[in-house]
Write a protein that holds these residues in place. Structure first.
Motif, PDB file in Angstrom:
ATOM      1  N   UNK A  89       0.832  -1.211   0.000  1.00 38.36           N
ATOM      2  CA  UNK A  89       0.000   0.000   0.000  1.00 38.36           C
ATOM      3  C   UNK A  89       0.866   1.260   0.000  1.00 38.36           C
ATOM      4  N   UNK A  90       1.858   1.313   0.858  1.00 34.48           N
ATOM      5  CA  UNK A  90       2.648   2.546   0.971  1.00 34.48           C
ATOM      6  C   UNK A  90       3.482   2.848  -0.287  1.00 34.48           C
ATOM      7  N   UNK A  91       4.110   1.849  -0.903  1.00 35.00           N
ATOM      8  CA  UNK A  91       4.823   2.165  -2.152  1.00 35.00           C
ATOM      9  C   UNK A  91       3.876   2.745  -3.214  1.00 35.00           C
ATOM     10  N   UNK A  92       2.659   2.205  -3.278  1.00 30.13           N
ATOM     11  CA  UNK A  92       1.661   2.739  -4.222  1.00 30.13           C
ATOM     12  C   UNK A  92       1.301   4.182  -3.862  1.00 30.13           C
ATOM     13  N   UNK A  93       1.080   4.425  -2.583  1.00 26.09           N
ATOM     14  CA  UNK A  93       0.682   5.768  -2.146  1.00 26.09           C
ATOM     15  C   UNK A  93       1.804   6.789  -2.318  1.00 26.09           C
ATOM     16  N   UNK A  94       3.022   6.319  -2.105  1.00 27.48           N
ATOM     17  CA  UNK A  94       4.162   7.227  -2.217  1.00 27.48           C
ATOM     18  C   UNK A  94       4.271   7.763  -3.649  1.00 27.48           C
ATOM     19  N   UNK A  95       3.982   6.891  -4.578  1.00 29.42           N
ATOM     20  CA  UNK A  95       4.009   7.315  -5.981  1.00 29.42           C
ATOM     21  C   UNK A  95       2.800   8.192  -6.296  1.00 29.42           C
ATOM     22  N   UNK A  96       1.649   7.696  -5.906  1.00 28.78           N
ATOM     23  CA  UNK A  96       0.394   8.378  -6.251  1.00 28.78           C
ATOM     24  C   UNK A  96       0.319   9.782  -5.660  1.00 28.78           C
ATOM     25  N   UNK A  97       0.820   9.943  -4.439  1.00 33.24           N
ATOM     26  CA  UNK A  97       0.711  11.241  -3.759  1.00 33.24           C
ATOM     27  C   UNK A  97       2.042  11.999  -3.756  1.00 33.24           C
ATOM     28  N   UNK A  98       2.892  11.681  -4.705  1.00 34.83           N
ATOM     29  CA  UNK A  98       4.247  12.263  -4.716  1.00 34.83           C
ATOM     30  C   UNK A  98       4.214  13.796  -4.735  1.00 34.83           C
ATOM     31  N   UNK A  99       3.172  14.370  -5.293  1.00 34.52           N
ATOM     32  CA  UNK A  99       3.111  15.831  -5.367  1.00 34.52           C
ATOM     33  C   UNK A  99       2.515  16.424  -4.084  1.00 34.52           C
ATOM     34  N   UNK A 100       1.348  15.943  -3.683  1.00 33.34           N
ATOM     35  CA  UNK A 100       0.686  16.499  -2.485  1.00 33.34           C
ATOM     36  C   UNK A 100       1.352  16.084  -1.174  1.00 33.34           C
ATOM     37  N   UNK A 101       1.905  14.926  -1.157  1.00 33.04           N
ATOM     38  CA  UNK A 101       2.571  14.386   0.043  1.00 33.04           C
ATOM     39  C   UNK A 101       1.671  14.434   1.277  1.00 33.04           C
ATOM     40  N   UNK A 102       0.429  14.054   1.084  1.00 33.04           N
ATOM     41  CA  UNK A 102      -0.558  14.138   2.147  1.00 33.04           C
ATOM     42  C   UNK A 102      -1.410  12.868   2.115  1.00 33.04           C
ATOM     43  N   UNK A 103      -1.319  12.053   3.153  1.00 33.51           N
ATOM     44  CA  UNK A 103      -2.067  10.797   3.172  1.00 33.51           C
ATOM     45  C   UNK A 103      -3.259  10.886   4.120  1.00 33.51           C
ATOM     46  N   UNK A 104      -4.333  10.165   3.778  1.00 28.75           N
ATOM     47  CA  UNK A 104      -5.498  10.111   4.661  1.00 28.75           C
ATOM     48  C   UNK A 104      -5.699   8.670   5.104  1.00 28.75           C
ATOM     49  N   UNK A 105      -5.353   8.417   6.349  1.00 28.38           N
ATOM     50  CA  UNK A 105      -5.462   7.063   6.890  1.00 28.38           C
ATOM     51  C   UNK A 105      -6.325   7.117   8.136  1.00 28.38           C
ATOM     52  N   UNK A 106      -7.311   6.210   8.204  1.00 30.71           N
ATOM     53  CA  UNK A 106      -8.298   6.272   9.286  1.00 30.71           C
ATOM     54  C   UNK A 106      -8.457   4.913   9.958  1.00 30.71           C
ATOM     55  N   UNK A 107      -8.328   4.891  11.281  1.00 30.58           N
ATOM     56  CA  UNK A 107      -8.674   3.706  12.064  1.00 30.58           C
ATOM     57  C   UNK A 107     -10.033   3.998  12.689  1.00 30.58           C
TER      58      UNK A 107
END
Ligand SMILES: C[S@@+](CC[C@H](N)C(=O)[O-])C[C@H]1O[C@@H](n2cnc3c(N)ncnc32)[C@H](O)[C@@H]1O
Length: 273
Positions: A89-107
């Motif tokens: 998941x994180x390698x995918x997100x790192x690429x996908x959000x490379x510009x915004x650098x902002x992740x939304x993760x919810x427990x």
């Protein structure tokens, strides 16, 4: 022991407001409430529930929820999920959000904090020195105010953190003077935002989630509640986003457009709204 009528009243109250289904669990319910109800001076459960329903401050209802929820959790629970997060998941997100650098993760049922803190440690380790240039704060919610207090405090026993890798213990925990307890460091605490939230309520989120952990909570809900909740989760997920549920839980595949990656890992197809 509570009467059948008293049991049904509390059962209905809990199910209609919180989705929690305690059918067939009268002995457990009684065990969790008996002392408190007696010590508070009520002579029976009807009297107690009258007071809960009359109390417009909501404080008595909060206590009832704190007493009746099952909050069992531990660090690294269902470890394979954190491995999957790190490797896929994180390698995918790192690429996908490379510009915004902002992740939304919810427990969404974070209990006493072990789950969101574990996620935050995985994130910090994964991003390493680059972490400073990313916003990877984890949103952690639960309906119980009692468990949230514990989570915000971030104090755990030696046994509770035992299973964590040594370098995580050294970096993210500080031994307290009694030598039996450890406190989460401010560095880690800052990475998790705890809020009270009832999953039965409309979702207030302004942004879509990249990753949702909803583990070991749907087991307490009936099928209809689960179906409706899954639809809300689906709607709040980012295309390509992941949902983790408990490994002993199941999702009725016909009730969700989510794609099954593994029995407890689901994904919203990329390109979907
Ligand atoms: C067994 S714990 C699971 C903790 C963690 N997710 C894990 O898997 O280890 C279940 C949590 O769900 C919470 N919960 C139950 N009903 C809820 C609701 N309607 N909204 C939000 N949280 C709820 C409980 O308070 C409890 O802390």
């Amino acid at each position: 022991m509570m009467s059948e009528e008293e049991f049904k009243r509390i059962l209905l109250f809990l199910k209609s407001r919180y989705g929690i289904d305690m059918s067939g669990k009268k002995v457990i319910m009684n065990g969790r409430l008996e002392n408190y109800v007696r010590m508070s001076g009520f002579s029976n459960y009807q009297e107690y529930m009258d007071a809960v329903e009359r109390d417009f401050t909501g404080e008595m209802e909060k206590t009832l929820v704190n007493l009746l929820t099952t909050n069992h959790t531990y660090f690294m629970r269902e470890f394979e999920h954190f491995e999957y997060l790190r490797k896929e998941v994180l390698p995918w997100l790192k690429k996908k959000e490379a510009v915004n650098r902002d992740l939304c993760i919810w427990c969404g049922a974070s209990s006493t904090g072990e789950e969101p803190y574990t996620v935050a440690m995985v994130l910090m380790e994964f991003f390493g020195l680059e972490h400073k240039s990313w916003d990877t704060k984890v949103l952690a919610t639960d309906v119980s105010t009692e468990v949230l207090k514990h989570a915000v405090n971030g104090i755990y026993t030696k046994e509770q953190i035992e299973g964590l890798p040594e370098q995580w213990k050294r970096r993210f925990f500080r031994k307290l003077p009694d030598k039996e307890h450890y406190a989460v460091t401010d560095e880690l605490k800052k990475e998790v935002i705890f809020r009270q939230f009832n999953l039965m309520n409309p979702f207030p989120f302004k942004r879509k989630m990249h990753v949702v952990f909803l583990r070991n909570v749907m087991i307490y809900f009936d099928d209809r509640t689960k179906r409706e909740l899954l639809q809300k989760i689906y709607d709040v997920m980012e295309p390509g986003g992941y949902l983790f549920i408990g490994q002993t839980e199941a999702i009725d595949r016909s009730s969700t457009p989510l794609q099954m990656i593994k029995p407890s890992i689901f994904r919203k197809r990329e390109g979907m709204k």
